[in-house]
Write an enzyme that holds these catalytic residues in place. Structure first.
Site, PDB file in Angstrom:
ATOM      1  N   GLU A 113     -21.307  19.056 -34.306  1.00  0.00           N
ATOM      2  CA  GLU A 113     -20.389  18.282 -33.473  1.00  0.00           C
ATOM      3  C   GLU A 113     -19.843  17.095 -34.279  1.00  0.00           C
ATOM      4  O   GLU A 113     -18.657  16.776 -34.213  1.00  0.00           O
ATOM      5  CB  GLU A 113     -21.133  17.809 -32.210  1.00  0.00           C
ATOM      6  CG  GLU A 113     -20.356  16.918 -31.272  1.00  0.00           C
ATOM      7  CD  GLU A 113     -19.142  17.600 -30.640  1.00  0.00           C
ATOM      8  OE1 GLU A 113     -18.970  18.814 -30.842  1.00  0.00           O
ATOM      9  OE2 GLU A 113     -18.349  16.895 -29.989  1.00  0.00           O
ATOM     10  N   TYR A 114     -20.726  16.476 -35.038  1.00  0.00           N
ATOM     11  CA  TYR A 114     -20.290  15.374 -35.903  1.00  0.00           C
ATOM     12  C   TYR A 114     -19.198  15.870 -36.856  1.00  0.00           C
ATOM     13  O   TYR A 114     -18.150  15.239 -37.012  1.00  0.00           O
ATOM     14  CB  TYR A 114     -21.489  14.834 -36.694  1.00  0.00           C
ATOM     15  CG  TYR A 114     -21.158  13.635 -37.553  1.00  0.00           C
ATOM     16  CD1 TYR A 114     -21.333  12.342 -37.070  1.00  0.00           C
ATOM     17  CD2 TYR A 114     -20.659  13.794 -38.842  1.00  0.00           C
ATOM     18  CE1 TYR A 114     -21.021  11.243 -37.837  1.00  0.00           C
ATOM     19  CE2 TYR A 114     -20.330  12.702 -39.624  1.00  0.00           C
ATOM     20  CZ  TYR A 114     -20.519  11.425 -39.123  1.00  0.00           C
ATOM     21  OH  TYR A 114     -20.192  10.343 -39.889  1.00  0.00           O
ATOM     22  N   ASP A 115     -19.462  17.030 -37.479  1.00  0.00           N
ATOM     23  CA  ASP A 115     -18.499  17.585 -38.441  1.00  0.00           C
ATOM     24  C   ASP A 115     -17.148  17.852 -37.777  1.00  0.00           C
ATOM     25  O   ASP A 115     -16.101  17.645 -38.369  1.00  0.00           O
ATOM     26  CB  ASP A 115     -19.029  18.897 -39.037  1.00  0.00           C
ATOM     27  CG  ASP A 115     -20.245  18.639 -39.918  1.00  0.00           C
ATOM     28  OD1 ASP A 115     -20.458  17.467 -40.291  1.00  0.00           O
ATOM     29  OD2 ASP A 115     -20.979  19.600 -40.213  1.00  0.00           O
ATOM     30  N   LEU A 126     -38.587 -12.380 -58.071  1.00  0.00           N
ATOM     31  CA  LEU A 126     -39.809 -12.684 -57.331  1.00  0.00           C
ATOM     32  C   LEU A 126     -40.970 -12.910 -58.281  1.00  0.00           C
ATOM     33  O   LEU A 126     -41.078 -12.235 -59.305  1.00  0.00           O
ATOM     34  CB  LEU A 126     -40.185 -11.495 -56.444  1.00  0.00           C
ATOM     35  CG  LEU A 126     -39.384 -11.236 -55.183  1.00  0.00           C
ATOM     36  CD1 LEU A 126     -39.775  -9.895 -54.593  1.00  0.00           C
ATOM     37  CD2 LEU A 126     -39.633 -12.355 -54.182  1.00  0.00           C
ATOM     38  N   GLU A 180     -43.219  -6.879 -46.196  1.00  0.00           N
ATOM     39  CA  GLU A 180     -42.326  -5.724 -46.310  1.00  0.00           C
ATOM     40  C   GLU A 180     -42.650  -4.928 -47.572  1.00  0.00           C
ATOM     41  O   GLU A 180     -43.354  -5.417 -48.443  1.00  0.00           O
ATOM     42  CB  GLU A 180     -40.858  -6.172 -46.281  1.00  0.00           C
ATOM     43  CG  GLU A 180     -40.565  -7.394 -47.083  1.00  0.00           C
ATOM     44  CD  GLU A 180     -39.277  -8.086 -46.617  1.00  0.00           C
ATOM     45  OE1 GLU A 180     -38.296  -7.986 -47.336  1.00  0.00           O
ATOM     46  OE2 GLU A 180     -39.272  -8.717 -45.546  1.00  0.00           O
ATOM     47  N   LYS A 210     -41.985  -3.218 -51.173  1.00  0.00           N
ATOM     48  CA  LYS A 210     -41.137  -3.513 -52.332  1.00  0.00           C
ATOM     49  C   LYS A 210     -40.639  -2.193 -52.891  1.00  0.00           C
ATOM     50  O   LYS A 210     -41.344  -1.469 -53.583  1.00  0.00           O
ATOM     51  CB  LYS A 210     -41.912  -4.283 -53.399  1.00  0.00           C
ATOM     52  CG  LYS A 210     -41.010  -4.735 -54.536  1.00  0.00           C
ATOM     53  CD  LYS A 210     -41.738  -5.717 -55.439  1.00  0.00           C
ATOM     54  CE  LYS A 210     -40.805  -6.356 -56.466  1.00  0.00           C
ATOM     55  NZ  LYS A 210     -40.140  -5.405 -57.338  1.00  0.00           N
ATOM     56  N   ASP A 216     -38.711   0.561 -54.999  1.00  0.00           N
ATOM     57  CA  ASP A 216     -38.436   0.662 -56.423  1.00  0.00           C
ATOM     58  C   ASP A 216     -37.072   1.325 -56.613  1.00  0.00           C
ATOM     59  O   ASP A 216     -36.959   2.520 -56.799  1.00  0.00           O
ATOM     60  CB  ASP A 216     -39.543   1.486 -57.089  1.00  0.00           C
ATOM     61  CG  ASP A 216     -39.580   1.223 -58.574  1.00  0.00           C
ATOM     62  OD1 ASP A 216     -38.853   0.326 -59.036  1.00  0.00           O
ATOM     63  OD2 ASP A 216     -40.328   1.928 -59.271  1.00  0.00           O
ATOM     64  N   GLU A 234     -31.895  -2.944 -51.386  1.00  0.00           N
ATOM     65  CA  GLU A 234     -32.221  -2.034 -52.471  1.00  0.00           C
ATOM     66  C   GLU A 234     -31.600  -0.663 -52.214  1.00  0.00           C
ATOM     67  O   GLU A 234     -31.740  -0.109 -51.128  1.00  0.00           O
ATOM     68  CB  GLU A 234     -33.759  -1.915 -52.515  1.00  0.00           C
ATOM     69  CG  GLU A 234     -34.321  -1.483 -53.823  1.00  0.00           C
ATOM     70  CD  GLU A 234     -34.512  -2.619 -54.827  1.00  0.00           C
ATOM     71  OE1 GLU A 234     -34.030  -3.750 -54.591  1.00  0.00           O
ATOM     72  OE2 GLU A 234     -35.144  -2.350 -55.859  1.00  0.00           O
ATOM     73  N   TYR A 237     -31.912   0.069 -47.987  1.00  0.00           N
ATOM     74  CA  TYR A 237     -32.545  -0.826 -47.011  1.00  0.00           C
ATOM     75  C   TYR A 237     -32.216  -2.255 -47.395  1.00  0.00           C
ATOM     76  O   TYR A 237     -32.329  -2.619 -48.562  1.00  0.00           O
ATOM     77  CB  TYR A 237     -34.077  -0.682 -47.025  1.00  0.00           C
ATOM     78  CG  TYR A 237     -34.622   0.514 -46.274  1.00  0.00           C
ATOM     79  CD1 TYR A 237     -34.017   0.975 -45.113  1.00  0.00           C
ATOM     80  CD2 TYR A 237     -35.776   1.150 -46.730  1.00  0.00           C
ATOM     81  CE1 TYR A 237     -34.538   2.057 -44.433  1.00  0.00           C
ATOM     82  CE2 TYR A 237     -36.307   2.238 -46.052  1.00  0.00           C
ATOM     83  CZ  TYR A 237     -35.676   2.688 -44.901  1.00  0.00           C
ATOM     84  OH  TYR A 237     -36.194   3.749 -44.228  1.00  0.00           O
ATOM     85  N   LYS A 260     -48.305  -6.451 -56.300  1.00  0.00           N
ATOM     86  CA  LYS A 260     -48.019  -5.151 -56.902  1.00  0.00           C
ATOM     87  C   LYS A 260     -49.190  -4.182 -56.790  1.00  0.00           C
ATOM     88  O   LYS A 260     -50.349  -4.582 -56.856  1.00  0.00           O
ATOM     89  CB  LYS A 260     -47.707  -5.338 -58.405  1.00  0.00           C
ATOM     90  CG  LYS A 260     -46.468  -6.137 -58.687  1.00  0.00           C
ATOM     91  CD  LYS A 260     -45.246  -5.282 -58.444  1.00  0.00           C
ATOM     92  CE  LYS A 260     -44.040  -5.773 -59.209  1.00  0.00           C
ATOM     93  NZ  LYS A 260     -43.915  -5.345 -60.569  1.00  0.00           N
ATOM     94  N   CYS A 277     -53.089  38.418 -69.086  1.00  0.00           N
ATOM     95  CA  CYS A 277     -53.617  37.479 -68.106  1.00  0.00           C
ATOM     96  C   CYS A 277     -54.969  36.956 -68.584  1.00  0.00           C
ATOM     97  O   CYS A 277     -55.844  37.740 -68.933  1.00  0.00           O
ATOM     98  CB  CYS A 277     -53.772  38.182 -66.757  1.00  0.00           C
ATOM     99  SG  CYS A 277     -54.665  37.191 -65.545  1.00  0.00           S
ATOM    100  N   CYS A 303     -57.720  38.603 -65.913  1.00  0.00           N
ATOM    101  CA  CYS A 303     -58.012  40.032 -65.781  1.00  0.00           C
ATOM    102  C   CYS A 303     -57.480  40.859 -66.950  1.00  0.00           C
ATOM    103  O   CYS A 303     -57.622  42.074 -66.957  1.00  0.00           O
ATOM    104  CB  CYS A 303     -57.463  40.572 -64.460  1.00  0.00           C
ATOM    105  SG  CYS A 303     -55.665  40.722 -64.478  1.00  0.00           S
ATOM    106  N   CYS A 312     -48.848  37.632 -63.975  1.00  0.00           N
ATOM    107  CA  CYS A 312     -49.866  38.629 -64.273  1.00  0.00           C
ATOM    108  C   CYS A 312     -49.512  39.874 -63.463  1.00  0.00           C
ATOM    109  O   CYS A 312     -49.204  39.773 -62.268  1.00  0.00           O
ATOM    110  CB  CYS A 312     -51.228  38.095 -63.860  1.00  0.00           C
ATOM    111  SG  CYS A 312     -52.444  39.386 -63.593  1.00  0.00           S
ATOM    112  N   CYS A 341     -56.510  41.580 -59.977  1.00  0.00           N
ATOM    113  CA  CYS A 341     -56.776  40.352 -60.729  1.00  0.00           C
ATOM    114  C   CYS A 341     -57.598  39.439 -59.828  1.00  0.00           C
ATOM    115  O   CYS A 341     -57.149  39.044 -58.750  1.00  0.00           O
ATOM    116  CB  CYS A 341     -55.472  39.668 -61.120  1.00  0.00           C
ATOM    117  SG  CYS A 341     -55.736  38.071 -61.922  1.00  0.00           S
TER     118      CYS A 341
END
Ligand code: IVH
Length: 667
Positions: free
Chosen positions: A36-38, A84, A114, A116, A118, A174, A224, A315, A408, A411, A426, A432
């Site tokens: 529906e969005y599309d 920081l 909160e 952190k 990366d 970030e 975020y 950290k 293998c 076996c 194998c 096996c």
């Protein structure tokens, strides 16, 4: 449609689409199906094309990226972007809290906690609610103009909405990539013969700093916000918590993990709690950040050498370390696939000692040019099995190349490789012992028939001693048989026997999954069950019929079809059914008792696993999500429920203990 009607409709559609985006990305509560969005999106695009005079650069259609730049221009941040200070252990956290308390002359401080993330710091300027420009952090004073790229990130609003929209605000946060996005992107890169990224951070950086924003548009980036810079508006902010909550109301995504914390003690608890969940989060974090919550106190504390005195990053240990590959072994999996495994000089990564890393397959070894004796970077990520990021060529000394064995290692059957496949296999099949042991381990595993206590070691013993050669033999084991195994007392033997007996009652979905058909995971097993609803229909389905199932292509259809043709498999399945394996009739999707109701499950349940509880709810039409939000209808809590419980309580969400939940199911 005349011109003014078109204009009217364009504005209406823009508004609607922005609203749906907000519900999807910020509230995590999709309001309409994707299709529906599309459809609405297409309608808007078409109208804008026929009426270019109403095209606005803030329309939701303007996220596809535009032609390539020759270089990034510079942008000066209105207020500098700071860094920081770090704490690496509890002592340093204690010292931070003490400094803050002394300076403010306060016994205990309210903090905001909160994650952190990366990723990459960005600064986005909105004026009168419209996104004006965006920049990377750069040196903190000036950054690169990445406006076109930022506008392609679907979760970032192009227009703010709500009350008290400020004249001007710098939104800081970030840009990052989720594990899922990262995995998908790397698969795409491989399929197109492009270089893969070593980790989500590099992938996010590489995607954001593209001169051609159309490339950025194709990359799964997330965002975020964790704060603001320059601000001119009506509202006065008293606390950081208030800022985050206001940003969210203006439609800017903020981390769901942010929380107000009372004093150092709660900060340390938060650090531990998030640390325990670190590998389950959908994104990478390298620590948590604590900020003095009251803005007035922040101002009193001020700054020192480009970092605020009112904030600190605590950290976690790094997830990437260096070590040496001492050897490369080969493991044989359930489907015969040979996986090369690096044996490492032991190294502590993220608090866990790592001695092995998967090398995936021969192509991967060649691509990364990994050799025995090499120094390498090892990385633990979301899904726990450590892997080799890259070889440190500068340190390469005497090394030897690895090649796949011709036979293998278990076996001795011939090893084969199919045209166009990365995997060596194998050819021993059920003969096996490595493959048949893995098949039994899979059969008993949690998401399959979930036979408690029947672990890998015990299965290997049962296999080695000849007590069990395939899964059907499990149902013929007696307590006496089990007691003959190493370190197996009467009690454990009897518990395992009971667990085996209980596994006879299962679901069709689990049973199909448990058979270990190549490339039939949980999702495919569920799709097959929902589609055919009946065991005999699945077993006798033709290739064409199988391909009708969503997500089943020709390869998987062939795997399934071939599996059910094999005499050995037919025989084992007949014996399993004779042993009493059974399931209830498949719930058709029509069971809508809990249709659309949103549940979150937390803590330890005593009568079933959280996964089982989730399956039961899904079967009744409910939705189950991982985090509590304003849209959650019910929180089911077991033992030691933690923060989700507190959050649900503060949001006045109905709380169900295990008994309430069982009652609800029975009704
Ligand atoms: S606050 C005035 N909060 O970490 C404080 N930063 O080491 C400025 N980061 O450049 C930053 N998550 O890229 C803050 N919740 C968070 C964060 C966070 C990640 C990054 C950010 C910053 C770097 C500082």
């Amino acid at each position: 449609m005349n011109s003014s009607q078109a204009k009217q409709r364009i504005l209406e559609l823009q508004d609607q689409l922005n609203q749906y985006n907000y519900q999807y990305y910020v509230l995590d509560d999709p309001a309409i199906p994707d299709a529906e969005y599309d459809r609405l999106f297409r309608e808007l695009s078409e109208l804008e094309q026929t009426h270019p005079e109403f095209l606005d650069s803030h329309s939701p259609t303007q996220r596809v990226g535009s032609s390539a730049l020759s270089k990034f221009e510079e942008i000066r941040h209105a207020l500098p972007m700071l860094s920081l200070a770090n704490a690496l252990d509890e002592e340093e956290m204690l010292a931070f809290d003490k400094r803050v308390r002394e300076k403010l002359n306060c016994a205990s401080i309210v903090y905001s906690g909160e994650t952190k993330l990366d990723g990459l710091a960005v600064n986005i300027l909105f004026e009168h609610g419209q996104l004006v420009h965006a920049a990377t952090r750069g040196d903190g004073e000036t950054g690169e103009n990445i406006t076109q790229n930022i506008k392609t990130i679907a979760s970032i609003p192009l227009v703010l909405k709500g009350n008290h929209i400020p004249q001007r605000i710098e939104v800081r946060g970030e840009v990052f990539m989720t594990h899922e996005g990262f995995k998908k992107l790397n698969q795409q890169q491989l399929a197109n013969n492009h270089k893969t990224f070593a980790n989500p951070r590099n992938a996010a950086a590489g995607s954001l700093r593209q001169l051609d924003s159309r490339i950025t548009a194709s990359r799964p980036l997330s965002f975020y916000s964790y704060g603001i810079g320059d601000y001119q508006g009506q509202l006065e902010f008293n606390s950081h918590t208030q800022i985050l909550s206001q940003l969210k109301q203006w439609r800017i995504p903020t981390s769901p993990e942010s929380r107000q914390l009372q004093g150092l003690e709660q900060c340390l608890e938060y650090f531990t709690e998030i640390g325990n969940r670190r590998l389950d989060l959908d994104y990478e974090i390298d620590g948590v950040v604590f900020k003095v919550d009251a803005i007035e106190q922040q101002q009193q504390l001020g700054f020192v050498s480009r970092a605020p005195r009112w904030a600190i990053a605590y950290k976690y240990p790094a997830m990437e370390e260096m070590t040496r590959i001492v050897d490369i072994d080969v493991q044989v999996g359930r489907t015969g696939a040979l996986t090369p495994v690096a044996r490492l000089e032991p190294v502590v990564v993220g608090g866990v000692t790592v001695t092995n890393a998967t090398l995936h397959n021969m192509d991967e070894i060649n691509r990364k040019d990994i050799r025995i004796g090499d120094y390498v970077f090892i990385r633990r990520a979301g899904d726990v099995i450590p892997e080799v990021v890259r070889v440190i060529l500068e340190k390469r000394g005497e090394v030897s190349k690895f090649s796949m064995p011709a036979n293998c290692p278990v076996c001795q059957s011939k090893v084969t490789r199919q045209e166009g496949e990365a995997v060596y296999r194998c050819s021993g099949g059920i003969y096996c012992s490595a493959q048949s042991v893995q098949a039994i381990i899979h059969f008993a595993s949690r998401k399959a028939l979930n036979i408690d206590g029947l672990g890998d070691k015990l299965i290997m013993q049962l296999k080695q001693t000849g007590m069990v050669s395939n899964v059907a033999d499990l149902y013929e084991l007696s307590i006496e048989d089990l007691k003959r195994m190493e370190r197996m007392g009467e009690k454990s033997a009897s518990n395992i026997k009971t667990a085996i007996d209980n596994s006879r009652q299962t679901t069709l979905e689990r049973f199909i999954y448990s058979l270990g058909i190549r490339e039939v995971g949980e999702a495919t097993a569920r799709a097959l069950t929902q589609h055919f609803k009946d065991w005999d229909a699945i077993v006798s389905a033709s290739m064409e019929q199988l391909e009708q199932v969503p997500d089943v292509g020709p390869v998987v259809a062939k795997n399934i079809h071939t599996f059910f043709q094999q005499e050995h498999n037919k025989e084992v399945i007949t014996r399993l059914r004779q042993a009493g394996i059974h399931w209830d009739d498949v719930q058709t999707e029509a069971d809508t008792t809990l249709n659309g109701k949103r549940f979150v499950i937390t803590g330890t349940l005593s009568s079933m696993s959280r996964d089982d509880a989730k399956q039961k709810l899904l079967a009744l039409g409910a939705k189950v999500s991982g985090s509590v939000s304003g849209n959650t209808d019910y929180l089911i809590y077991g033992d030691a429920p933690g923060s989700k419980y507190d959050k649900a309580k503060s949001l006045n969400i109905s709380l169900l203990n295990e008994d309430d939940f069982m009652l609800m199911l029975n009704e």
